[in-house]
Design an enzyme around this catalytic site. Structure first.
Site, mmCIF file in Angstrom:
data_model
loop_
_atom_site.group_PDB
_atom_site.id
_atom_site.type_symbol
_atom_site.label_atom_id
_atom_site.label_comp_id
_atom_site.label_asym_id
_atom_site.label_seq_id
_atom_site.Cartn_x
_atom_site.Cartn_y
_atom_site.Cartn_z
ATOM 1 N N SER A 182 40.973 37.134 28.519
ATOM 2 C CA SER A 182 40.705 36.369 29.733
ATOM 3 C C SER A 182 40.616 34.921 29.290
ATOM 4 O O SER A 182 40.453 34.649 28.095
ATOM 5 C CB SER A 182 39.354 36.818 30.310
ATOM 6 O OG SER A 182 38.875 35.904 31.268
ATOM 7 N N TYR A 194 30.061 38.734 30.210
ATOM 8 C CA TYR A 194 31.512 38.872 30.241
ATOM 9 C C TYR A 194 32.154 37.998 29.160
ATOM 10 O O TYR A 194 33.026 38.451 28.413
ATOM 11 C CB TYR A 194 32.042 38.502 31.632
ATOM 12 C CG TYR A 194 33.520 38.711 31.787
ATOM 13 C CD1 TYR A 194 34.062 39.989 31.821
ATOM 14 C CD2 TYR A 194 34.385 37.629 31.916
ATOM 15 C CE1 TYR A 194 35.420 40.190 31.972
ATOM 16 C CE2 TYR A 194 35.741 37.817 32.067
ATOM 17 C CZ TYR A 194 36.260 39.100 32.093
ATOM 18 O OH TYR A 194 37.611 39.294 32.236
#
Length: 183
Positions: free
Chosen positions: A90, A103
């Site tokens: 990501s 995250y």
């Protein structure tokens, strides 16, 4: 030439089942050419509001499972002297943001894991690539496709996977970052 494709299904949030399944894949395969670690979940909250259970679930799926899958396919790839490891990270693998500590920790960790494994495989025809998309219009984080129409599409990420897989043995693409031109 016809490709030999075997499909296996497994709940990757279950570590024991994941190990059992990858061992079955390894046992039943004549060779493993490609591993794409694409599964991921997020929990977004202030660090002080996160529970240990949240931490464990996100790190299990986003970091521990890619480690285990890589661990068990690498001996096969080394024996056949070929392999492609692709980790979908990501843009959160290098950018921290408020309420994203968990995250981001998992994605920073996956990028670091991939970078280290790449160094361990230097001089072999086994490549390691991370693909770090920005926001993608998927079911992630309680959304559904169409909720984020200006974001990347899953096909945009898949196109980059295919680009990596199309490279010859001499070429290793270490990292790709993508974002929507509209965001």
């Amino acid at each position: 030439m016809t490709a030999n494709l075997n499909l296996y299904s497994c709940d990757l949030t279950d570590i024991s089942l994941s190990i059992e399944t990858i061992l079955q894949v390894v046992r039943e395969s004549k060779g493993i050419d490609i591993l794409i670690n694409n599964a991921g979940i997020g929990k977004f909250a202030l660090a002080e509001d996160l529970e240990l259970d949240h931490w464990n679930r996100v790190l299990t799926l986003n970091l521990t499972i890619p480690f285990l899958l890589t661990k068990y396919v690498l001996p096969h790839m080394k024996r056949q002297n070929f392999g492609r490891l692709i980790h979908i990270t990501s843009d959160a693998d290098h950018i921290g943001f408020a309420e994203g500590s968990l995250y981001c920790a998992s994605k920073f960790g996956l990028r670091g894991f991939a970078d280290s494994v790449r160094q361990e495989l230097k001089g072999t025809p086994i490549t390691v690539t991370t693909i770090g998309p920005g926001r993608v219009d998927t079911f992630f984080n309680g959304k559904k496709p169409g909720d984020r129409p200006i974001s990347l599409n899953a096909d945009d990420v898949a196109d980059q996977v295919m680009h990596v897989l199309s490279q010859g043995q001499r070429c290793e693409i270490e990292r790709i970052y993508l974002k929507s031109t509209f965001e």
